[in-house]
Enzyme design. Structure first.
Site, PDB file in Angstrom:
ATOM      1  N   ASP A  34      34.552   9.411  37.413  1.00  0.00           N
ATOM      2  CA  ASP A  34      34.974   9.562  38.811  1.00  0.00           C
ATOM      3  C   ASP A  34      35.379   8.197  39.343  1.00  0.00           C
ATOM      4  O   ASP A  34      35.000   7.160  38.792  1.00  0.00           O
ATOM      5  CB  ASP A  34      33.845  10.140  39.672  1.00  0.00           C
ATOM      6  CG  ASP A  34      34.380  10.805  40.946  1.00  0.00           C
ATOM      7  OD1 ASP A  34      34.661  12.011  40.901  1.00  0.00           O
ATOM      8  OD2 ASP A  34      34.533  10.116  41.971  1.00  0.00           O
ATOM      9  N   ARG A  95      47.550  26.347  47.806  1.00  0.00           N
ATOM     10  CA  ARG A  95      47.454  25.450  46.645  1.00  0.00           C
ATOM     11  C   ARG A  95      48.643  24.491  46.616  1.00  0.00           C
ATOM     12  O   ARG A  95      48.508  23.335  46.252  1.00  0.00           O
ATOM     13  CB  ARG A  95      47.400  26.273  45.347  1.00  0.00           C
ATOM     14  CG  ARG A  95      46.111  27.047  45.180  1.00  0.00           C
ATOM     15  CD  ARG A  95      46.013  27.706  43.805  1.00  0.00           C
ATOM     16  NE  ARG A  95      44.712  28.344  43.652  1.00  0.00           N
ATOM     17  CZ  ARG A  95      44.449  29.607  43.970  1.00  0.00           C
ATOM     18  NH1 ARG A  95      45.416  30.381  44.445  1.00  0.00           N
ATOM     19  NH2 ARG A  95      43.244  30.120  43.794  1.00  0.00           N
ATOM     20  N   ASN A 102      47.977  15.476  44.713  1.00  0.00           N
ATOM     21  CA  ASN A 102      47.317  15.672  43.426  1.00  0.00           C
ATOM     22  C   ASN A 102      48.204  15.301  42.241  1.00  0.00           C
ATOM     23  O   ASN A 102      47.704  14.929  41.178  1.00  0.00           O
ATOM     24  CB  ASN A 102      46.790  17.104  43.293  1.00  0.00           C
ATOM     25  CG  ASN A 102      45.500  17.303  44.074  1.00  0.00           C
ATOM     26  OD1 ASN A 102      44.959  16.345  44.633  1.00  0.00           O
ATOM     27  ND2 ASN A 102      44.998  18.519  44.125  1.00  0.00           N
ATOM     28  N   VAL A 125      42.585  21.796  35.550  1.00  0.00           N
ATOM     29  CA  VAL A 125      42.108  22.752  36.555  1.00  0.00           C
ATOM     30  C   VAL A 125      42.498  22.324  37.970  1.00  0.00           C
ATOM     31  O   VAL A 125      42.228  23.031  38.941  1.00  0.00           O
ATOM     32  CB  VAL A 125      40.573  22.963  36.466  1.00  0.00           C
ATOM     33  CG1 VAL A 125      40.186  23.444  35.089  1.00  0.00           C
ATOM     34  CG2 VAL A 125      39.816  21.712  36.823  1.00  0.00           C
ATOM     35  N   SER A 126      43.156  21.163  38.099  1.00  0.00           N
ATOM     36  CA  SER A 126      43.567  20.677  39.417  1.00  0.00           C
ATOM     37  C   SER A 126      44.672  21.566  39.989  1.00  0.00           C
ATOM     38  O   SER A 126      45.530  22.058  39.256  1.00  0.00           O
ATOM     39  CB  SER A 126      44.084  19.237  39.305  1.00  0.00           C
ATOM     40  OG  SER A 126      43.160  18.423  38.602  1.00  0.00           O
ATOM     41  N   ARG A 158      37.255  37.221  38.831  1.00  0.00           N
ATOM     42  CA  ARG A 158      37.174  37.669  40.225  1.00  0.00           C
ATOM     43  C   ARG A 158      37.526  39.160  40.338  1.00  0.00           C
ATOM     44  O   ARG A 158      36.829  39.925  41.012  1.00  0.00           O
ATOM     45  CB  ARG A 158      38.125  36.827  41.096  1.00  0.00           C
ATOM     46  CG  ARG A 158      37.586  35.424  41.376  1.00  0.00           C
ATOM     47  CD  ARG A 158      38.579  34.531  42.105  1.00  0.00           C
ATOM     48  NE  ARG A 158      37.911  33.307  42.547  1.00  0.00           N
ATOM     49  CZ  ARG A 158      38.536  32.158  42.807  1.00  0.00           C
ATOM     50  NH1 ARG A 158      39.844  32.079  42.665  1.00  0.00           N
ATOM     51  NH2 ARG A 158      37.855  31.107  43.211  1.00  0.00           N
ATOM     52  N   HIS A 182      48.743  31.145  39.068  1.00  0.00           N
ATOM     53  CA  HIS A 182      47.480  31.088  39.797  1.00  0.00           C
ATOM     54  C   HIS A 182      47.851  30.976  41.264  1.00  0.00           C
ATOM     55  O   HIS A 182      48.141  29.907  41.771  1.00  0.00           O
ATOM     56  CB  HIS A 182      46.690  29.848  39.343  1.00  0.00           C
ATOM     57  CG  HIS A 182      45.271  29.829  39.808  1.00  0.00           C
ATOM     58  ND1 HIS A 182      44.452  30.928  39.766  1.00  0.00           N
ATOM     59  CD2 HIS A 182      44.516  28.825  40.306  1.00  0.00           C
ATOM     60  CE1 HIS A 182      43.255  30.595  40.219  1.00  0.00           C
ATOM     61  NE2 HIS A 182      43.271  29.337  40.558  1.00  0.00           N
TER      62      HIS A 182
END
Length: 316
Positions: A34, A95, A102, A125-126, A158, A182
Protein backbone atom coordinates in the site's frame (compact mmCIF):
# COMPACT_ATOMS: atom_id res chain seq x y z
CA UNK A 1 9.25 -24.07 -4.34
CA UNK A 2 6.54 -22.26 -2.38
CA UNK A 3 4.09 -20.07 -4.19
CA UNK A 4 4.01 -16.33 -3.71
CA UNK A 5 0.99 -14.09 -4.21
CA UNK A 6 0.85 -10.30 -3.96
CA UNK A 7 -2.16 -8.13 -3.22
CA UNK A 8 -1.62 -4.48 -4.23
CA UNK A 9 -3.72 -2.11 -2.15
CA UNK A 10 -4.39 -2.68 1.57
CA UNK A 11 -7.87 -1.19 1.81
CA UNK A 12 -10.80 -3.32 2.93
CA UNK A 13 -10.84 -5.22 -0.39
CA UNK A 14 -7.09 -5.85 -0.48
CA UNK A 15 -6.66 -6.75 3.18
CA UNK A 16 -9.65 -9.14 3.12
CA UNK A 17 -8.29 -10.77 -0.05
CA UNK A 18 -4.89 -11.20 1.63
CA UNK A 19 -6.59 -12.77 4.66
CA UNK A 20 -8.51 -15.25 2.50
CA UNK A 21 -5.38 -16.17 0.51
CA UNK A 22 -3.35 -16.68 3.70
CA UNK A 23 -6.06 -18.82 5.31
CA UNK A 24 -6.14 -21.16 2.29
CA UNK A 25 -2.67 -22.21 3.49
CA UNK A 26 -1.50 -23.07 -0.03
CA UNK A 27 0.99 -20.20 -0.44
CA UNK A 28 4.38 -19.81 1.18
CA UNK A 29 4.02 -16.02 1.18
CA UNK A 30 1.27 -13.42 0.78
CA UNK A 31 2.62 -9.90 0.15
CA UNK A 32 0.34 -6.94 0.88
CA UNK A 33 1.39 -3.51 -0.40
CA UNK A 34 0.00 0.00 0.00
CA UNK A 35 1.06 3.63 -0.40
CA UNK A 36 -0.04 4.49 3.15
CA UNK A 37 3.12 4.17 5.20
CA UNK A 38 3.03 1.39 7.78
CA UNK A 39 -0.49 0.23 6.95
CA UNK A 40 0.44 -2.97 5.06
CA UNK A 41 3.13 -3.82 7.63
CA UNK A 42 0.63 -3.37 10.47
CA UNK A 43 -2.00 -5.51 8.77
CA UNK A 44 0.60 -8.19 7.98
CA UNK A 45 1.70 -8.27 11.63
CA UNK A 46 -1.92 -8.64 12.73
CA UNK A 47 -2.65 -11.37 10.15
CA UNK A 48 0.48 -13.33 11.11
CA UNK A 49 -0.64 -13.30 14.72
CA UNK A 50 -3.89 -15.01 13.66
CA UNK A 51 -1.93 -17.99 12.29
CA UNK A 52 -1.80 -20.02 15.54
CA UNK A 53 -5.54 -19.54 16.04
CA UNK A 54 -6.63 -20.34 12.48
CA UNK A 55 -3.90 -22.93 11.96
CA UNK A 56 -2.18 -21.79 8.77
CA UNK A 57 1.53 -21.38 8.03
CA UNK A 58 1.44 -18.88 5.14
CA UNK A 59 3.60 -15.88 6.00
CA UNK A 60 2.12 -12.44 5.36
CA UNK A 61 4.56 -9.66 4.44
CA UNK A 62 3.61 -5.98 4.33
CA UNK A 63 5.39 -3.41 2.17
CA UNK A 64 4.85 0.34 1.80
CA UNK A 65 5.40 1.47 -1.80
CA UNK A 66 6.42 4.92 -3.00
CA UNK A 67 5.50 7.06 -6.03
CA UNK A 68 8.64 6.04 -7.93
CA UNK A 69 8.29 2.31 -7.40
CA UNK A 70 10.04 2.18 -4.04
CA UNK A 71 9.17 -0.93 -2.06
CA UNK A 72 8.00 -2.99 -5.02
CA UNK A 73 11.02 -5.28 -4.70
CA UNK A 74 8.93 -7.07 -2.02
CA UNK A 75 6.71 -8.53 -4.77
CA UNK A 76 9.65 -10.03 -6.67
CA UNK A 77 8.91 -13.41 -8.20
CA UNK A 78 5.20 -13.42 -7.38
CA UNK A 79 3.21 -16.13 -9.18
CA UNK A 80 -0.03 -14.14 -8.93
CA UNK A 81 -0.65 -10.42 -8.38
CA UNK A 82 -4.11 -9.14 -7.45
CA UNK A 83 -4.48 -5.40 -8.17
CA UNK A 84 -7.06 -3.79 -5.87
CA UNK A 85 -5.44 -0.35 -5.85
CA UNK A 86 -7.58 2.67 -6.67
CA UNK A 87 -10.44 4.66 -5.22
CA UNK A 88 -13.71 2.95 -4.30
CA UNK A 89 -17.06 4.38 -5.32
CA UNK A 90 -19.04 6.86 -3.27
CA UNK A 91 -22.86 6.94 -3.24
CA UNK A 92 -24.21 8.19 -6.58
CA UNK A 93 -20.98 7.44 -8.45
CA UNK A 94 -20.87 5.02 -11.37
CA UNK A 95 -17.87 2.76 -11.94
CA UNK A 96 -17.01 4.88 -14.98
CA UNK A 97 -16.66 7.97 -12.77
CA UNK A 98 -13.46 6.39 -11.43
CA UNK A 99 -11.86 5.99 -14.85
CA UNK A 100 -9.42 8.92 -14.90
CA UNK A 101 -8.11 8.72 -11.36
CA UNK A 102 -7.83 4.92 -11.20
CA UNK A 103 -6.20 4.65 -14.64
CA UNK A 104 -3.13 6.54 -13.38
CA UNK A 105 -2.89 4.31 -10.30
CA UNK A 106 -3.38 1.04 -12.17
CA UNK A 107 -0.89 1.98 -14.90
CA UNK A 108 1.82 2.72 -12.34
CA UNK A 109 1.13 -0.50 -10.43
CA UNK A 110 1.13 -2.56 -13.64
CA UNK A 111 4.49 -1.14 -14.74
CA UNK A 112 6.03 -2.13 -11.39
CA UNK A 113 4.49 -5.59 -11.59
CA UNK A 114 6.06 -6.05 -15.03
CA UNK A 115 9.43 -5.00 -13.61
CA UNK A 116 9.46 -7.13 -10.45
CA UNK A 117 7.12 -10.04 -11.22
CA UNK A 118 7.52 -10.53 -14.98
CA UNK A 119 6.06 -14.06 -14.93
CA UNK A 120 3.02 -13.33 -12.79
CA UNK A 121 -0.61 -13.83 -13.68
CA UNK A 122 -2.36 -10.52 -12.97
CA UNK A 123 -5.91 -10.37 -11.61
CA UNK A 124 -7.41 -6.88 -11.80
CA UNK A 125 -10.26 -5.84 -9.51
CA UNK A 126 -9.99 -2.03 -9.69
CA UNK A 127 -12.97 -0.19 -11.21
CA UNK A 128 -14.10 0.41 -13.89
CA UNK A 129 -13.20 -3.26 -14.18
CA UNK A 130 -13.22 -4.04 -17.91
CA UNK A 131 -11.26 -0.89 -18.76
CA UNK A 132 -8.70 -1.34 -15.97
CA UNK A 133 -8.08 -4.95 -17.04
CA UNK A 134 -7.34 -3.79 -20.60
CA UNK A 135 -5.11 -1.01 -19.26
CA UNK A 136 -3.14 -3.41 -17.02
CA UNK A 137 -2.43 -5.62 -20.03
CA UNK A 138 -1.23 -2.64 -22.08
CA UNK A 139 0.95 -1.35 -19.23
CA UNK A 140 2.51 -4.73 -18.37
CA UNK A 141 2.75 -5.83 -22.03
CA UNK A 142 2.09 -9.34 -20.70
CA UNK A 143 0.46 -11.93 -22.98
CA UNK A 144 -3.29 -11.34 -22.81
CA UNK A 145 -4.00 -14.72 -21.20
CA UNK A 146 -1.93 -13.65 -18.17
CA UNK A 147 -4.05 -10.57 -17.40
CA UNK A 148 -7.67 -11.08 -16.36
CA UNK A 149 -10.30 -9.28 -14.35
CA UNK A 150 -12.65 -10.25 -11.54
CA UNK A 151 -16.29 -9.52 -12.34
CA UNK A 152 -18.40 -12.48 -13.40
CA UNK A 153 -17.61 -14.50 -10.26
CA UNK A 154 -18.95 -11.65 -8.14
CA UNK A 155 -21.97 -10.86 -10.33
CA UNK A 156 -22.92 -14.56 -10.48
CA UNK A 157 -22.52 -14.85 -6.70
CA UNK A 158 -24.85 -11.89 -6.18
CA UNK A 159 -27.39 -13.30 -8.63
CA UNK A 160 -27.20 -16.74 -6.95
CA UNK A 161 -27.69 -15.21 -3.51
CA UNK A 162 -30.73 -13.19 -4.61
CA UNK A 163 -32.32 -16.25 -6.28
CA UNK A 164 -31.70 -18.40 -3.18
CA UNK A 165 -33.26 -15.76 -0.93
CA UNK A 166 -36.25 -15.30 -3.22
CA UNK A 167 -36.97 -19.05 -3.38
CA UNK A 168 -35.85 -19.67 0.23
CA UNK A 169 -33.52 -22.48 -0.79
CA UNK A 170 -29.86 -23.18 0.16
CA UNK A 171 -27.39 -21.19 -1.96
CA UNK A 172 -25.62 -24.47 -2.76
CA UNK A 173 -28.63 -25.64 -4.77
CA UNK A 174 -28.56 -22.57 -7.03
CA UNK A 175 -26.31 -22.15 -10.06
CA UNK A 176 -26.35 -18.93 -12.09
CA UNK A 177 -24.19 -17.33 -14.75
CA UNK A 178 -23.53 -13.72 -15.74
CA UNK A 179 -21.42 -12.62 -18.70
CA UNK A 180 -20.74 -9.31 -20.45
CA UNK A 181 -19.32 -6.33 -18.62
CA UNK A 182 -19.17 -5.49 -14.93
CA UNK A 183 -21.87 -2.85 -14.79
CA UNK A 184 -24.65 -1.60 -17.01
CA UNK A 185 -24.14 -4.12 -19.81
CA UNK A 186 -23.95 -7.17 -17.56
CA UNK A 187 -25.58 -10.10 -19.35
CA UNK A 188 -27.30 -12.59 -17.05
CA UNK A 189 -27.79 -16.02 -18.60
CA UNK A 190 -31.12 -17.33 -17.28
CA UNK A 191 -30.94 -20.27 -19.71
CA UNK A 192 -27.89 -21.54 -17.79
CA UNK A 193 -29.33 -20.78 -14.34
CA UNK A 194 -30.77 -23.66 -12.34
CA UNK A 195 -32.10 -24.57 -8.89
CA UNK A 196 -31.47 -28.20 -7.91
CA UNK A 197 -31.00 -28.85 -11.63
CA UNK A 198 -34.36 -27.33 -12.62
CA UNK A 199 -34.34 -24.33 -15.00
CA UNK A 200 -34.81 -21.03 -13.17
CA UNK A 201 -37.54 -20.08 -15.67
CA UNK A 202 -39.65 -23.02 -14.42
CA UNK A 203 -39.52 -21.70 -10.85
CA UNK A 204 -39.83 -17.94 -11.18
CA UNK A 205 -41.91 -15.79 -13.54
CA UNK A 206 -40.01 -13.74 -16.12
CA UNK A 207 -40.74 -10.41 -14.42
CA UNK A 208 -39.36 -11.68 -11.09
CA UNK A 209 -36.19 -12.97 -12.79
CA UNK A 210 -35.80 -9.56 -14.45
CA UNK A 211 -36.18 -7.86 -11.07
CA UNK A 212 -33.39 -10.03 -9.59
CA UNK A 213 -31.22 -9.36 -12.65
CA UNK A 214 -31.64 -5.61 -12.16
CA UNK A 215 -30.76 -5.95 -8.48
CA UNK A 216 -27.66 -7.97 -9.44
CA UNK A 217 -26.61 -5.38 -12.01
CA UNK A 218 -26.88 -2.71 -9.32
CA UNK A 219 -25.50 -4.99 -6.61
CA UNK A 220 -22.39 -2.93 -5.94
CA UNK A 221 -24.26 0.38 -5.92
CA UNK A 222 -26.78 -1.02 -3.41
CA UNK A 223 -23.94 -1.83 -0.99
CA UNK A 224 -22.24 1.54 -1.59
CA UNK A 225 -25.49 3.41 -0.88
CA UNK A 226 -25.93 1.59 2.44
CA UNK A 227 -22.31 1.87 3.60
CA UNK A 228 -22.02 5.52 2.53
CA UNK A 229 -18.23 5.28 2.88
CA UNK A 230 -16.43 2.66 0.80
CA UNK A 231 -17.75 -0.18 -1.29
CA UNK A 232 -18.29 -3.96 -1.12
CA UNK A 233 -15.36 -6.15 -0.19
CA UNK A 234 -16.42 -9.45 1.43
CA UNK A 235 -18.00 -10.96 -1.71
CA UNK A 236 -15.54 -9.31 -4.15
CA UNK A 237 -12.50 -10.51 -2.17
CA UNK A 238 -13.92 -14.05 -2.02
CA UNK A 239 -14.22 -14.03 -5.82
CA UNK A 240 -10.71 -12.64 -6.41
CA UNK A 241 -9.14 -15.07 -3.94
CA UNK A 242 -10.80 -18.06 -5.63
CA UNK A 243 -9.43 -16.92 -8.98
CA UNK A 244 -5.92 -16.57 -7.52
CA UNK A 245 -6.25 -20.03 -5.99
CA UNK A 246 -7.21 -21.56 -9.36
CA UNK A 247 -4.04 -20.02 -10.86
CA UNK A 248 -1.80 -21.18 -7.99
CA UNK A 249 -3.16 -24.73 -8.06
CA UNK A 250 -3.28 -24.86 -11.88
CA UNK A 251 -6.75 -26.28 -11.33
CA UNK A 252 -8.41 -25.70 -14.70
CA UNK A 253 -11.55 -24.51 -12.90
CA UNK A 254 -14.09 -22.89 -15.22
CA UNK A 255 -15.12 -19.47 -13.91
CA UNK A 256 -16.81 -16.38 -15.31
CA UNK A 257 -14.01 -13.77 -15.55
CA UNK A 258 -13.06 -10.74 -17.61
CA UNK A 259 -10.83 -12.27 -20.30
CA UNK A 260 -9.47 -11.41 -23.72
CA UNK A 261 -11.93 -12.65 -26.33
CA UNK A 262 -10.58 -13.41 -29.78
CA UNK A 263 -13.15 -15.08 -32.01
CA UNK A 264 -15.32 -16.77 -29.40
CA UNK A 265 -19.06 -16.03 -29.78
CA UNK A 266 -18.12 -14.22 -33.01
CA UNK A 267 -16.52 -11.45 -30.90
CA UNK A 268 -12.89 -10.41 -31.29
CA UNK A 269 -10.31 -8.09 -29.78
CA UNK A 270 -11.85 -7.04 -26.49
CA UNK A 271 -11.73 -7.82 -22.74
CA UNK A 272 -15.16 -9.16 -21.81
CA UNK A 273 -16.93 -11.19 -19.15
CA UNK A 274 -16.95 -14.81 -20.33
CA UNK A 275 -16.44 -18.24 -18.83
CA UNK A 276 -12.82 -19.35 -18.94
CA UNK A 277 -10.67 -22.25 -17.82
CA UNK A 278 -8.18 -20.89 -15.26
CA UNK A 279 -4.73 -22.34 -14.57
CA UNK A 280 -1.08 -21.48 -13.99
CA UNK A 281 -0.90 -19.52 -17.27
CA UNK A 282 -3.98 -17.49 -16.39
CA UNK A 283 -6.72 -18.05 -18.96
CA UNK A 284 -6.09 -21.43 -20.57
CA UNK A 285 -9.05 -20.98 -22.88
CA UNK A 286 -12.35 -19.16 -23.16
CA UNK A 287 -15.19 -21.64 -22.73
CA UNK A 288 -18.14 -20.99 -25.03
CA UNK A 289 -21.53 -21.97 -23.70
CA UNK A 290 -24.75 -22.31 -25.69
CA UNK A 291 -26.63 -19.02 -25.41
CA UNK A 292 -30.12 -18.11 -26.56
CA UNK A 293 -30.35 -15.56 -29.36
CA UNK A 294 -31.31 -12.85 -26.86
CA UNK A 295 -28.37 -13.68 -24.57
CA UNK A 296 -25.90 -13.74 -27.46
CA UNK A 297 -27.22 -10.41 -28.74
CA UNK A 298 -26.77 -8.98 -25.23
CA UNK A 299 -23.19 -10.27 -25.07
CA UNK A 300 -22.35 -8.73 -28.46
CA UNK A 301 -23.90 -5.45 -27.35
CA UNK A 302 -21.82 -5.53 -24.14
CA UNK A 303 -18.69 -6.23 -26.21
CA UNK A 304 -19.26 -3.15 -28.36
CA UNK A 305 -19.99 -0.92 -25.33
CA UNK A 306 -16.81 -2.10 -23.61
CA UNK A 307 -14.77 -1.90 -26.83
CA UNK A 308 -15.64 1.78 -27.24
CA UNK A 309 -14.45 2.55 -23.70
CA UNK A 310 -11.34 0.36 -23.94
CA UNK A 311 -10.31 2.22 -27.08
CA UNK A 312 -9.96 5.40 -24.98
CA UNK A 313 -7.79 3.96 -22.23
CA UNK A 314 -4.58 3.89 -24.24
CA UNK A 315 -4.58 7.68 -23.77
CA UNK A 316 -4.85 7.46 -19.96
Amino acid sequence: MGKKVTVVGAGFYGSTTAQRLAEYDIFETVVLTDIVEGKPEGLALDLNQSRPVEGFETKVVGATTGPNGEGYEAIEGSDVVVITAGLPRKPGMSRMDLLGVNAKIVRQVAENVAKYAPNAVVIVVSNPLDEMTALAQIATQFPKNRVLGQAGMLDSARFTNFVAEELQVPVGTVSTLTLGSHGDTMVPVPSKSTVSGKPLADLLPADKIEELVTRTRNGGAEVVALLKTGSAYYAPSAAAARMARAVAEDSGAVMPVCAWVDGEYGISGVYLGVEAEIGATGVRKVVETDLTETELAGLKEAAEAVRAKQADITEL
